[in-house]
Design an enzyme around this catalytic site. Structure first.
Site, PDB file in Angstrom:
ATOM      1  N   GLY A  98       0.133  -0.316   5.121  1.00 63.79           N
ATOM      2  CA  GLY A  98      -1.292  -0.536   4.842  1.00 63.79           C
ATOM      3  C   GLY A  98      -1.519  -1.743   3.953  1.00 63.79           C
ATOM      4  O   GLY A  98      -2.319  -1.697   3.021  1.00 63.79           O
ATOM      5  N   GLY A 107      -2.635  -4.796   4.877  1.00 68.00           N
ATOM      6  CA  GLY A 107      -3.528  -5.816   5.415  1.00 68.00           C
ATOM      7  C   GLY A 107      -4.635  -6.218   4.448  1.00 68.00           C
ATOM      8  O   GLY A 107      -5.161  -7.321   4.527  1.00 68.00           O
ATOM      9  N   ARG A 108      -4.983  -5.302   3.558  1.00 66.33           N
ATOM     10  CA  ARG A 108      -6.074  -5.607   2.621  1.00 66.33           C
ATOM     11  C   ARG A 108      -5.935  -4.688   1.402  1.00 66.33           C
ATOM     12  O   ARG A 108      -5.015  -3.866   1.339  1.00 66.33           O
ATOM     13  CB  ARG A 108      -7.427  -5.397   3.294  1.00 66.33           C
ATOM     14  CG  ARG A 108      -7.686  -3.954   3.650  1.00 66.33           C
ATOM     15  CD  ARG A 108      -9.027  -3.720   4.315  1.00 66.33           C
ATOM     16  NE  ARG A 108      -9.262  -2.289   4.374  1.00 66.33           N
ATOM     17  CZ  ARG A 108      -9.856  -1.657   5.376  1.00 66.33           C
ATOM     18  NH1 ARG A 108     -10.291  -2.345   6.411  1.00 66.33           N
ATOM     19  NH2 ARG A 108     -10.018  -0.355   5.335  1.00 66.33           N
ATOM     20  N   VAL A 154       1.138   3.888  11.340  1.00 64.71           N
ATOM     21  CA  VAL A 154       2.224   4.639  10.715  1.00 64.71           C
ATOM     22  C   VAL A 154       2.110   6.151  10.899  1.00 64.71           C
ATOM     23  O   VAL A 154       2.963   6.901  10.430  1.00 64.71           O
ATOM     24  CB  VAL A 154       2.398   4.286   9.221  1.00 64.71           C
ATOM     25  CG1 VAL A 154       2.979   2.901   9.049  1.00 64.71           C
ATOM     26  CG2 VAL A 154       1.105   4.442   8.441  1.00 64.71           C
ATOM     27  N   SER A 188      -5.718   8.976  -8.968  1.00 67.97           N
ATOM     28  CA  SER A 188      -6.078   9.709 -10.192  1.00 67.97           C
ATOM     29  C   SER A 188      -6.588  11.105  -9.858  1.00 67.97           C
ATOM     30  O   SER A 188      -6.615  11.969 -10.734  1.00 67.97           O
ATOM     31  CB  SER A 188      -7.130   8.931 -10.985  1.00 67.97           C
ATOM     32  OG  SER A 188      -8.263   8.693 -10.182  1.00 67.97           O
ATOM     33  N   TYR A 215      -8.948  14.817   1.083  1.00 66.29           N
ATOM     34  CA  TYR A 215      -8.192  13.710   0.491  1.00 66.29           C
ATOM     35  C   TYR A 215      -7.266  14.205  -0.611  1.00 66.29           C
ATOM     36  O   TYR A 215      -6.080  13.866  -0.649  1.00 66.29           O
ATOM     37  CB  TYR A 215      -9.181  12.679  -0.050  1.00 66.29           C
ATOM     38  CG  TYR A 215      -8.570  11.494  -0.753  1.00 66.29           C
ATOM     39  CD1 TYR A 215      -7.990  10.455  -0.023  1.00 66.29           C
ATOM     40  CD2 TYR A 215      -8.572  11.393  -2.144  1.00 66.29           C
ATOM     41  CE1 TYR A 215      -7.439   9.350  -0.677  1.00 66.29           C
ATOM     42  CE2 TYR A 215      -8.023  10.302  -2.797  1.00 66.29           C
ATOM     43  CZ  TYR A 215      -7.464   9.279  -2.067  1.00 66.29           C
ATOM     44  OH  TYR A 215      -6.912   8.197  -2.702  1.00 66.29           O
ATOM     45  N   LYS A 255      -3.173  14.010  -0.778  1.00 60.49           N
ATOM     46  CA  LYS A 255      -2.458  13.287  -1.849  1.00 60.49           C
ATOM     47  C   LYS A 255      -1.477  14.221  -2.563  1.00 60.49           C
ATOM     48  O   LYS A 255      -0.391  13.802  -2.961  1.00 60.49           O
ATOM     49  CB  LYS A 255      -3.450  12.680  -2.850  1.00 60.49           C
ATOM     50  CG  LYS A 255      -4.128  11.403  -2.358  1.00 60.49           C
ATOM     51  CD  LYS A 255      -3.141  10.234  -2.230  1.00 60.49           C
ATOM     52  CE  LYS A 255      -3.856   8.933  -1.875  1.00 60.49           C
ATOM     53  NZ  LYS A 255      -2.939   7.829  -1.573  1.00 60.49           N
TER      54      LYS A 255
HETATM   55  N1  LIG Z   1      -9.545   2.280  -3.637  1.00 59.25           N
HETATM   56  C1  LIG Z   1      -9.396   3.298  -4.492  1.00 59.25           C
HETATM   57  O1  LIG Z   1     -10.304   3.647  -5.271  1.00 59.25           O
HETATM   58  C2  LIG Z   1      -8.078   4.029  -4.559  1.00 59.25           C
HETATM   59  C3  LIG Z   1      -7.791   4.776  -5.715  1.00 59.25           C
HETATM   60  C4  LIG Z   1      -6.588   5.467  -5.792  1.00 59.25           C
HETATM   61  C5  LIG Z   1      -5.701   5.422  -4.722  1.00 59.25           C
HETATM   62  N2  LIG Z   1      -6.009   4.698  -3.622  1.00 59.25           N
HETATM   63  C6  LIG Z   1      -5.030   4.691  -2.528  1.00 59.25           C
HETATM   64  O2  LIG Z   1      -4.528   3.381  -2.360  1.00 59.25           O
HETATM   65  C7  LIG Z   1      -4.136   3.196  -0.997  1.00 59.25           C
HETATM   66  C8  LIG Z   1      -4.761   1.936  -0.451  1.00 59.25           C
HETATM   67  O3  LIG Z   1      -6.162   2.062  -0.562  1.00 59.25           O
HETATM   68  P1  LIG Z   1      -7.169   0.814  -0.487  1.00 59.25           P
HETATM   69  O4  LIG Z   1      -8.294   1.167  -1.377  1.00 59.25           O
HETATM   70  O5  LIG Z   1      -6.440  -0.468  -0.664  1.00 59.25           O
HETATM   71  O6  LIG Z   1      -7.654   0.993   1.052  1.00 59.25           O
HETATM   72  P2  LIG Z   1      -8.210  -0.068   2.114  1.00 59.25           P
HETATM   73  O7  LIG Z   1      -8.782  -1.267   1.445  1.00 59.25           O
HETATM   74  O8  LIG Z   1      -9.079   0.755   3.006  1.00 59.25           O
HETATM   75  O9  LIG Z   1      -6.885  -0.545   2.910  1.00 59.25           O
HETATM   76  C9  LIG Z   1      -6.159   0.372   3.680  1.00 59.25           C
HETATM   77  C10 LIG Z   1      -5.058  -0.330   4.442  1.00 59.25           C
HETATM   78  O10 LIG Z   1      -4.331   0.685   5.144  1.00 59.25           O
HETATM   79  C11 LIG Z   1      -4.185   0.289   6.502  1.00 59.25           C
HETATM   80  N3  LIG Z   1      -4.076   1.471   7.361  1.00 59.25           N
HETATM   81  C12 LIG Z   1      -4.981   2.471   7.543  1.00 59.25           C
HETATM   82  N4  LIG Z   1      -4.504   3.375   8.411  1.00 59.25           N
HETATM   83  C13 LIG Z   1      -3.285   2.923   8.808  1.00 59.25           C
HETATM   84  C14 LIG Z   1      -2.317   3.400   9.722  1.00 59.25           C
HETATM   85  N5  LIG Z   1      -2.495   4.541  10.400  1.00 59.25           N
HETATM   86  N6  LIG Z   1      -1.187   2.674   9.904  1.00 59.25           N
HETATM   87  C15 LIG Z   1      -0.995   1.521   9.216  1.00 59.25           C
HETATM   88  N7  LIG Z   1      -1.862   1.018   8.327  1.00 59.25           N
HETATM   89  C16 LIG Z   1      -3.013   1.721   8.131  1.00 59.25           C
HETATM   90  C17 LIG Z   1      -5.414  -0.552   6.811  1.00 59.25           C
HETATM   91  O11 LIG Z   1      -5.130  -1.383   7.945  1.00 59.25           O
HETATM   92  P3  LIG Z   1      -6.287  -1.997   8.901  1.00 59.25           P
HETATM   93  O12 LIG Z   1      -7.325  -2.590   7.962  1.00 59.25           O
HETATM   94  O13 LIG Z   1      -5.592  -3.011   9.744  1.00 59.25           O
HETATM   95  O14 LIG Z   1      -6.833  -0.821   9.653  1.00 59.25           O
HETATM   96  C18 LIG Z   1      -5.557  -1.329   5.489  1.00 59.25           C
HETATM   97  O15 LIG Z   1      -4.702  -2.448   5.498  1.00 59.25           O
HETATM   98  C19 LIG Z   1      -4.564   4.467  -0.259  1.00 59.25           C
HETATM   99  O16 LIG Z   1      -3.448   5.330  -0.131  1.00 59.25           O
HETATM  100  C20 LIG Z   1      -5.599   5.092  -1.179  1.00 59.25           C
HETATM  101  O17 LIG Z   1      -5.656   6.493  -1.048  1.00 59.25           O
HETATM  102  C21 LIG Z   1      -7.171   3.994  -3.508  1.00 59.25           C
END
Ligand SMILES: NC(=O)c1ccc[n+]([C@@H]2O[C@H](COP(=O)([O-])OP(=O)(O)OC[C@H]3O[C@@H](n4cnc5c(N)ncnc54)[C@H](OP(=O)(O)O)[C@@H]3O)[C@@H](O)[C@H]2O)c1
Length: 232
Positions: free
Chosen positions: A10, A12-13, A62, A141, A154, A158
């Site tokens: 994941g 990509g962004r 994945v 968190s 969610y 987690k």
């Molecule tokens: N943002 C928050 O507040 C926060 C806080 C705590 C924890 N997290 C955790 O941090 C992690 C990343 O979150 P983020 O905020 O960076 O999310 P995000 O900006 O939505 O990015 C998610 C990434 O995961 C990829 N992805 C989604 N489904 C996938 C799959 N089936 N196979 C391969 N790649 C996949 C997406 O690829 P595409 O764009 O190409 O679909 C994207 O690159 C997550 O596990 C989230 O639970 C986030």
């Protein structure tokens, strides 16, 4: 970390892209996994290359067994092994009461957050150097203290991911790989796009008036990798 071979799922962004860039070092290889957004992944790869590592884009869902097998064939071919695996892939959560939560939404969270980690680990473990390697689990968190309401799909996924981390730590012990858990607070990414504004605002207030940035979370990952080991 020079020369390290890294896979970030994941990437990509958001947090994954920032982590891929933070772990990129001259002489290293970073495999940038993503699911669908080619343009974002190209930008993430450019950041990795800018830090001096070879960036390998790897489009693979994945949650799909065959796609994960193919992803790890890419890792073996392009990197010749693996030093760091970051289990980060996630999808935005549809904030909802448990009684109204669609089964498909619940299943998606469990598949993307937890099942995917299992699929990746079973292919990654044989690629780590004997007695070494690092696995970073991106938790949240929500697993550190009382969880928020309306996020049970969610939160439960987690916790499943955390259970996988603890199970791996229990069986790897001193033999490796080392297991790290990073549990960020709310972070400014596309992940928040369906969250009600009042929830985001409340989190911002609870976090001292700001959301985290992806680069700040990436710095936590680097810190975890360079910190001394603690008992599981
Ligand atoms: N943002 C928050 O507040 C926060 C806080 C705590 C924890 N997290 C955790 O941090 C992690 C990343 O979150 P983020 O905020 O960076 O999310 P995000 O900006 O939505 O990015 C998610 C990434 O995961 C990829 N992805 C989604 N489904 C996938 C799959 N089936 N196979 C391969 N790649 C996949 C997406 O690829 P595409 O764009 O190409 O679909 C994207 O690159 C997550 O596990 C989230 O639970 C986030």
């Amino acid at each position: 970390m020079s020369g390290r071979r890294v896979l970030v799922t994941g990437a990509g962004r958001g947090i994954g892209a920032a982590t891929a860039a933070a772990l990129a070092q001259p002489g290293g290889v970073v495999v940038v996994n993503y699911r669908s957004d080619d343009e974002a992944a190209a930008a993430a790869c450019a950041r990795v290359a800018g830090a001096g590592a070879r960036a390998v884009p790897a489009k693979a869902d994945v949650t799909d067994l065959a796609a994960v097998d193919s992803l790890f064939e890419t890792v073996s071919r392009e990197a010749g092994g693996l030093d760091v695996l970051v289990l980060n892939a996630g999808v935005p959560y549809r904030y909802e009461r448990l009684g109204k939560l669609a089964p498909a939404e619940f299943e998606t969270q469990w598949r993307v957050l937890a099942y995917s980690a299992f699929l990746c680990l079973r292919r990654a473990l044989p690629l780590f150097p004997k007695g070494g390697g690092d696995v970073v689990f991106i938790l949240s968190s929500v697993t550190a203290g009382a969880p928020p309401a309306y996020m049970a799909g969610y939160v439960s996924a987690k916790y499943a991911l955390w259970g996988l981390a603890r199970g791996l730590a229990a069986e790897s012990g001193a033999k490796g790989p080392r297991v790290h858990c990073v549990a960020p607070g709310m972070t400014e990414t596309a992940f928040l796009k369906d969250f009600p504004r009042p929830i985001v605002d409340a989190a911002r207030e609870a976090q001292g008036g700001k959301l985290l940035t992806p680069d700040e979370v990436a710095a936590m990952v680097v810190n975890a990798l360079t910190s001394p080991a603690e008992p599981a």
